[in-house]
Write an enzyme that holds these catalytic residues in place. Structure first.
Site, mmCIF file in Angstrom:
data_model
loop_
_atom_site.group_PDB
_atom_site.id
_atom_site.type_symbol
_atom_site.label_atom_id
_atom_site.label_comp_id
_atom_site.label_asym_id
_atom_site.label_seq_id
_atom_site.Cartn_x
_atom_site.Cartn_y
_atom_site.Cartn_z
ATOM 1 N N ILE A 27 9.839 -6.425 -15.328
ATOM 2 C CA ILE A 27 10.637 -5.376 -14.674
ATOM 3 C C ILE A 27 12.111 -5.782 -14.662
ATOM 4 O O ILE A 27 13.000 -4.998 -14.999
ATOM 5 C CB ILE A 27 10.120 -5.094 -13.242
ATOM 6 C CG1 ILE A 27 8.658 -4.631 -13.280
ATOM 7 C CG2 ILE A 27 10.991 -4.037 -12.555
ATOM 8 C CD1 ILE A 27 7.982 -4.512 -11.927
ATOM 9 N N HIS A 65 8.532 3.788 -1.831
ATOM 10 C CA HIS A 65 7.689 2.980 -2.728
ATOM 11 C C HIS A 65 7.180 3.821 -3.911
ATOM 12 O O HIS A 65 5.982 4.030 -4.063
ATOM 13 C CB HIS A 65 6.507 2.370 -1.951
ATOM 14 C CG HIS A 65 5.911 1.168 -2.627
ATOM 15 N ND1 HIS A 65 5.342 0.130 -1.958
ATOM 16 C CD2 HIS A 65 5.782 0.842 -3.944
ATOM 17 C CE1 HIS A 65 4.892 -0.784 -2.799
ATOM 18 N NE2 HIS A 65 5.149 -0.367 -4.027
ATOM 19 N N ILE A 66 8.145 4.300 -4.706
ATOM 20 C CA ILE A 66 7.775 5.165 -5.841
ATOM 21 C C ILE A 66 8.113 4.531 -7.196
ATOM 22 O O ILE A 66 8.235 5.223 -8.195
ATOM 23 C CB ILE A 66 8.460 6.557 -5.740
ATOM 24 C CG1 ILE A 66 9.998 6.407 -5.618
ATOM 25 C CG2 ILE A 66 7.894 7.381 -4.592
ATOM 26 C CD1 ILE A 66 10.752 7.713 -5.855
HETATM 27 C C1 DGY Z 1 2.493 -2.259 -7.766
HETATM 28 O O1 DGY Z 1 1.831 -1.925 -8.751
HETATM 29 O O2 DGY Z 1 2.409 -3.388 -7.277
HETATM 30 C C2 DGY Z 1 3.385 -1.246 -7.176
HETATM 31 O O3 DGY Z 1 4.216 -1.764 -6.201
HETATM 32 C C3 DGY Z 1 2.563 -0.135 -6.580
HETATM 33 O O4 DGY Z 1 1.888 -0.650 -5.462
#
Ligand code: DGY
Length: 325
Positions: A156, A285-286
């Site tokens: 990420i 949390h999206i």
């Molecule tokens: C994850 O996949 O860990 C995201 O934060 C969704 O919970």
């Protein structure tokens, strides 16, 4: 084979399970099952596809040893007691790798939105307070050529680094346990100590998992070591920063702004003072919430479940060591 999912999952994942001959029950109430309820519910199933913060701890694993497969629908697995699972030889599936583009988009969005007070400005219009144009009012800060510091550089963070480099030619520094050759070679990023990361970042973005080492790490003393013009971004887990200390740091001007896709607790209360600060943007949390990403996660989780039910190795597993015994 009977499979329980603790929330509604995307249809493509459901179809994969059904095509493999699974009978799927989806828990549809909009609340998390308590630990007791989850254990009780799981007694009637062969596999659990766990969505949300369900505690997959030693007690659960002991009570639900009959489960042939457990997979999360997430890349994060801080709700799992991995050492207990290892000791019991239980594999835990998860869905890594497919969230990077979507989650880094949210980190990028928050960075930009905070730098221009975007959510606050939106809310002032909604309250009828557009106001009067003044050359010295509503000023944000620009990102061009600034330094992005990444705490916990994995996939990420790499995606975010690429975006920031392409959009704003940002300088890249990161703090990790190990160096990441790809990001150093491709983007010219530099591995730095934690203190250097704090001192040099104009934008500090957190991409580490929640662990004993990272829980509450971003606290008063840490915010005090950051630039007073810095933007703090967290799209990883809310418990990595101390919310009260973050609020104080923002109010006292120790840092300039904050963008959060994760809070502690979740959901954040609507009267949380962070929501009224001009340099703060909060999302619910999206990070992974796009059609494409959630579909991809559902496919991986479904395949994990099917493999587990067939007694095969799950394709994506938190603790592959259990298969090496
Ligand atoms: C994850 O996949 O860990 C995201 O934060 C969704 O919970």
């Amino acid at each position: 084979m009977d499979v329980l999912t603790t929330r509604l999952i995307p249809k493509n994942g459901l179809q994969i399970l059904k095509d493999a001959g699974c009978m799927v029950t989806q828990y549809t109430e909009k609340r998390d099952l308590t630990s007791k309820e989850l254990i009780y519910a799981c007694k009637r199933y062969d596999a659990l596809l766990s969505v949300g913060p369900n505690k997959i701890d030693e007690h659960f694993l002991t009570e639900c040893r009959h489960l042939k497969a457990i997979s999360l629908l997430s890349a994060g697995y801080d709700n799992v007691d991995v050492s207990a699972a290892n000791q019991m030889g239980i594999a835990i599936g998860y869905t890594p790798g497919v969230l990077s583009a979507a989650t880094s988009d949210i980190a990028f969005l928050l960075m930009l939105a905070v730098s221009r007070n975007a959510f606050y400005q939106h809310n002032t219009i909604a309250k009828g307070e557009w106001g009067f144009f003044e050359p010295t009012a509503n000023l944000g800060i620009e990102l061009y050529g600034k330094t992005l510091g990444i705490f916990g550089l994995g996939k990420i963070g790499f995606e975010l680094a690429k975006k920031c480099r392409a959009a704003y030619q940002m300088k890249l520094i990161y703090h990790n346990r190990h160096s990441n050759e790809a990001v150093e070679k491709e983007l010219g990023a530099t591995l730095v100590t934690f203190d250097e990361l704090l001192a040099k970042s104009d934008v500090l973005s957190v991409h580490a998992g929640l662990s004993a080492q990272t829980r509450g790490l971003f606290s008063k003393e840490i915010f005090e070591k950051m630039k007073s013009t810095a933007i703090f971004i967290n799209t990883a887990r809310g418990a990595i920063h101390n919310e009260e200390d973050l609020l104080a740091a923002l109010q006292q001007g120790k840092i300039w702004g904050a963008g959060l896709d994760v809070t502690n607790p979740e959901p954040m209360s609507s009267n949380n003072p962070l929501l009224s600060l001009r340099n703060v943007c909060v999302l619910p949390h999206i990070g992974s919430a796009t059609v494409e990403t959630r579909n991809a996660m559902a496919v991986i989780a479904a395949k994990n479940i099917i493999a587990g039910l067939r007694g095969e190795q799950m394709p994506h597993v938190v603790n592959p060591e259990v298969y090496r015994r």
